[in-house]
Design an enzyme around this catalytic site. Structure first.
Site, short mmCIF file in Angstrom:
data_model
loop_
_atom_site.label_atom_id
_atom_site.label_comp_id
_atom_site.label_asym_id
_atom_site.label_seq_id
_atom_site.Cartn_x
_atom_site.Cartn_y
_atom_site.Cartn_z
N GLU A 161 3.03 7.65 -2.32
CA GLU A 161 4.31 7.29 -1.70
C GLU A 161 5.49 8.03 -2.30
O GLU A 161 6.43 8.40 -1.59
CB GLU A 161 4.56 5.78 -1.79
CG GLU A 161 3.69 4.94 -0.85
CD GLU A 161 2.37 4.51 -1.47
OE1 GLU A 161 2.02 5.03 -2.54
OE2 GLU A 161 1.69 3.65 -0.88
N HIS A 195 2.08 -8.90 -0.92
CA HIS A 195 2.03 -8.40 0.46
C HIS A 195 2.80 -9.30 1.42
O HIS A 195 2.46 -9.40 2.58
CB HIS A 195 0.58 -8.30 0.95
CG HIS A 195 -0.22 -7.21 0.32
ND1 HIS A 195 -0.62 -7.25 -0.99
CD2 HIS A 195 -0.69 -6.03 0.80
CE1 HIS A 195 -1.30 -6.16 -1.28
NE2 HIS A 195 -1.37 -5.39 -0.21
#
Lengths: 321, 349
Positions: free
Chosen positions: B77, B145
Site C-alpha cells: 500500500e 476491519h
C-alpha cells in the site's frame, strides 16, 4: 572527452556549492527560520546527474534536495526565494527548503526519508503507459534504502520493467547511524539483483564517474530494460541539519573527510593534471560565487507572504483564478 | 397492449432492473463512465482488476480499460499510494483503492504528508487529483476491519472526505470525486456494499447516464419538527428506521445526511436545528475528537449559545470494535440505540 564537458561539470559543482553556501549565509542572516540540510561534499552527484536528465524526465528528491533541483533545471532564483520563505518563491513560501515542487520541470521532493521512491514509481507508470520515453528518478539516501517504501517501489517497478532510476546517495550516515552497522549488505546496489534489476555502484565524489554511471542507468531505463539502482558513495561535510551537534563523529574525522574527499578539489586536481589553466578554473569559481551572492541579495529584498493569505491553496477553489 | 403501454412497461422493466443492481455495480458504473470520458483516470489497488474488487466495485473495468488503467497491485500500500501521488504529478487522475480503511496505517504517510499537503506546500502550483477509495464501517469483522476513520482524515488538512448513504449519491459523488482536482477520500460502507438498490429507503433510483453531485452539500432525507438528527453513511438508514419508530410515538425527527465530512455542511444542519431546537449527531466513527463534537460546536457557533434546548451525541464510545455481536450492538450506533437516544431527548426539556 572535451574540455568543454569537463569545464561544465566543474562549473556545475561550483554553482551547487555556491548555492548551498548562499543558503548558509541566508540562515546566518535569519532569512531561514527552520531546518536546513545542505549538501556540501555531495556536489559531484548533483552535477553528474544533470547531463543525462531530459526536460521530460522527473526527479523526486529528498530533504537534501537543492543540488537535484538545480540538476533538473529548477530556476535557482525561485528555489532560493522558496528556501528563504518568500512569496516570490517557487511555492510562494508555503513549501520551504524541504518541499519544493516545480511542475514545469517535473521536479518534486519530500521531507520524509524513503517516501520519494513510491512517487517516482507513479511517474514511471505514467510514462510507460503513455508510451513516452521519459524516465523517473527517485533519489534517496542510505537511510531511505532501508525503508519499506524502497522495497515496495522496487518490487512494482521491476515487475513491470518501468523506466525508473533509484539514485542512492550513500553518505554512510543516517543522521548518526552508520550504514555499515545497520545494512545487511555491503552495498545498496547489490540488492538490485534481488529484484531482477540492474545495480551500479559508483564513487560519488568523482563527477566523471557519476556522470557515466548515471547516463548508463538512464539509458537502460529509457530503453525499457527496467529499473536501475545507482548507488553513489559520498561524504556529508556538515551535520545532518544546520545546528546538528554531530556528537556521533569526532571533529578530526570530519576534517579528514573534507581534506580527502572534496569532489571539487579532487576534480580540480584532475583538470589541472590534464593541463587546465588554474586561472581559468579560479575564474569559474569566482563567477559562480559572485552570481550567488548577487542572487541572495536580490532574494532578501523580496516580500514575505501576506499573513492574511495563510489558509490559501489548500483546495482548488482557494487557488488563484 | 397499446404502443405507449408497451413503452411504459419497458421503462418500468428497466427501472426494476436498475433497482436490482447491487450497490457495487452502481459504483463500478460510475467509475466506468468517468474512465470513458477521461483517459487520464487510472485505477490501482489490490484485487481490483481480475477479481473486480472484493466487493465488486470495480467489476468489469480491467476487461474494458486494460491492465495499465486498472492495475492489480501487490500488497504494497505504501508503494501504490505513493504511486498515486506520482501519477497525479505526471498529469494522470488516479483512483487508489485501499481495500479496507483500516489498512490505512501502512500507507497514511503518502496520503497525509504527500497527497493532502502538496497542493498547499506547492503554493497551489501542483494539483493532486486523487480519489482514495476505501471501504469502512461495521459488518461484524471486529477491531481491525470495522472502522470508519473519516474523522481521522477530516482532522488532517487537505482532504475532502465523502461517505455516501444511497446508490444515487454513490454514483454522483464518485463522479464528482473523479472530476475533482483535490484529493478525495471516498469511504464506502461495507454494509451498504452488500445491498441492492431496492434495499435502500432513500434514493434507490440511479440514472443510467453520468451525473455529478456537489461535494459538501448535506441532504434533508426526512423532514421533522422536534429533533434534528445529523449523520452519514450507513447510519442514515438506521436513523430513518429510528425516526419512523419515533413518529409512531409522536416525536417528529428531521434526518440530515451530511454526505461529506469535509466540507462539512454546517449551514443545513444549523438551519434545521434552529427550527427544532434539538440536535443529535450520530456517528459510527469514534466519539472523542471527532465529527459529533465538531459539528455540534459549529452549529452552536453558528446559532449562538442558548439557541438550542438540547444537544446530544451518539458514537462509538472510544473502544475498538468488539467481535461479539452482543458487545458490538452495545457500542456501534444502530436503530435501537438511536431510537433510545431520541426518546431520552424527547422526554427532556
Amino acid at each position: 572527452m572535451s574540455d568543454t564537458v569537463q569545464q561544465t561539470r566543474f562549473r556545475r559543482m561550483l554553482a551547487m556549492r555556491a548555492f548551498d553556501e548562499a543558503c548558509l549565509d541566508a540562515l546566518r542572516r535569519k532569512a531561514i527560520h527552520g531546518e536546513l540540510h545542505v549538501g556540501l561534499g555531495q556536489e559531484a552527484i548533483g552535477a553528474g546527474m544533470a547531463e543525462a536528465l531530459r526536460p521530460e524526465d522527473a526527479v523526486v528528491s529528498t530533504h537534501r534536495n537543492h543540488f537535484h533541483a538545480l540538476a533538473k533545471g529548477v530556476d535557482r532564483r525561485a528555489l532560493l526565494a522558496e528556501i528563504c520563505e518568500r512569496e516570490g518563491g517557487l511555492c510562494r513560501g508555503r513549501g520551504g527548503h524541504m518541499h519544493p515542487f516545480d511542475p514545469d520541470t517535473n521536479f518534486s521532493a519530500t521531507g520524509i526519508v524513503g517516501a520519494s521512491l513510491p512517487v517516482a514509481l507513479g511517474y514511471a507508470h505514467a510514462f510507460a503507459m503513455r508510451g513516452e520515453s521519459a524516465v523517473a528518478v527517485g533519489v534517496t539516501g542510505d537511510g531511505g534504502s532501508h525503508t519499506g517504501g524502497f522495497h515496495e517501489a522496487m518490487v512494482m517497478a521491476a515487475a513491470r520493467k518501468l523506466p525508473m532510476v533509484v539514485l542512492v546517495e550513500n553518505n554512510a550516515l543516517a543522521i548518526s547511524v552508520q550504514f555499515s552497522e545497520v545494512s545487511p549488505t555491503d552495498t545498496v546496489a547489490e540488492r538490485a539483483a534481488a529484484y531482477g534489476a540492474r545495480g551500479l555502484h559508483v564513487d560519488g565524489t568523482d563527477v566523471d564517474a557519476v556522470a557515466d554511471s548515471f547516463a548508463t542507468a538512464m539509458a537502460h531505463a529509457r530503453d525499457g530494460c527496467g529499473p536501475v539502482i545507482v548507488e553513489a558513495t559520498c561524504h556529508r561535510f556538515r551535520g545532518h541539519f544546520e545546528g546538528d551537534p554531530e556528537g556521533y563523529r569526532p571533529r578530526a574525522e570530519r576534517q579528514r573527510l573534507r581534506d580527502s574527499f572534496d569532489p571539487i578539489t579532487l576534480y580540480r586536481a584532475r583538470l589541472e593534471a590534464g593541463g587546465a589553466d588554474p586561472a581559468a578554473l579560479d575564474a569559474i569559481a569566482a563567477e559562480e560565487k559572485a552570481a550567488m551572492k548577487a542572487l541572495l541579495a536580490e532574494v532578501l529584498e523580496m516580500d514575505m507572504p501576506d499573513p492574511a493569505e495563510a489558509l490559501r491553496y489548500r483546495f482548488t477553489e482557494e487557488a488563484p483564478a | 397492449m397499446s404502443a405507449p403501454d408497451r413503452i411504459n412497461d419497458r421503462i418500468n422493466d428497466r427501472i426494476n432492473d436498475r433497482l436490482a443492481m447491487p450497490l457495487p455495480a452502481t459504483i463500478a458504473e460510475a467509475i466506468a463512465l468517468e474512465m470513458e470520458r477521461d483517459p487520464a483516470i487510472v485505477c490501482v489497488g489490490e484485487d481490483i482488476g481480475r477479481a473486480g474488487g472484493v466487493f465488486g466495485t470495480t467489476r468489469g473495468l480491467q476487461e474494458r480499460f486494460g491492465r495499465d488503467r486498472v492495475l492489480d497491485a501487490p500488497i504494497a500500500e505504501m508503494g501504490f499510494t505513493g504511486m498515486g501521488v506520482g501519477l497525479a504529478q505526471a498529469g494522470m487522475r488516479p483512483l487508489i483503492e485501499i481495500m479496507f480503511v483500516d489498512f490505512v496505517g501502512v500507507c497514511l504517510e503518502q496520503m497525509y504528508n504527500a497527497a493532502a499537503k502538496i497542493p498547499y506546500m506547492s503554493g497551489g502550483r501542483q494539483r493532486m487529483p486523487i480519489v482514495f477509495k476505501t471501504a469502512g464501517g461495521c459488518i461484524g469483522s471486529a477491531a481491525q476491519h470495522s472502522q470508519c476513520l473519516w474523522g481521522l482524515f477530516a482532522h488532517l488538512p487537505g482532504f475532502k472526505v465523502v461517505a455516501p448513504c444511497n446508490p444515487h449519491d454513490h454514483k454522483g459523488l464518485m463522479a464528482a470525486a473523479l472530476r475533482s482536482d483535490d484529493p478525495v477520500v471516498f469511504i464506502e460502507h461495507k454494509a451498504l456494499l452488500l445491498q441492492k438498490g431496492r434495499d435502500f429507503r432513500h434514493h434507490p433510483d440511479v440514472p443510467a447516464e453520468a451525473y455529478t453531485l456537489p461535494i459538501g452539500q448535506a441532504a434533508v432525507v426526512r423532514e421533522g419538527s422536534d429533533v434534528t438528527l445529523a449523520t452519514l453513511s450507513a447510519t442514515v438508514e438506521h436513523a430513518l428506521a429510528a425516526a419512523e419508530e419515533l413518529a409512531g410515538e409522536g416525536v417528529s425527527v428531521e434526518v440530515i445526511d451530511l454526505r461529506s465530512v469535509v466540507p462539512l455542511d454546517t449551514a443545513t444542519v444549523a438551519e434545521s436545528a434552529a427550527r427544532t431546537g434539538r440536535l443529535l449527531v450520530v456517528d459510527e466513527d469514534y466519539l472523542s475528537f471527532g465529527l459529533s463534537a465538531e459539528l455540534t460546536l459549529r452549529v452552536i457557533e453558528a446559532l449562538g449559545h442558548g439557541a438550542l434546548r438540547q444537544t446530544a451525541r451518539l458514537a462509538v464510545p472510544d473502544v475498538p470494535i468488539p467481535a461479539a455481536l452482543s458487545l458490538e450492538r452495545a457500542v456501534v450506533p444502530n436503530a435501537a440505540l438511536i431510537a433510545e437516544r431520541l426518546r431520552a431527548m424527547a422526554k427532556g426539556a
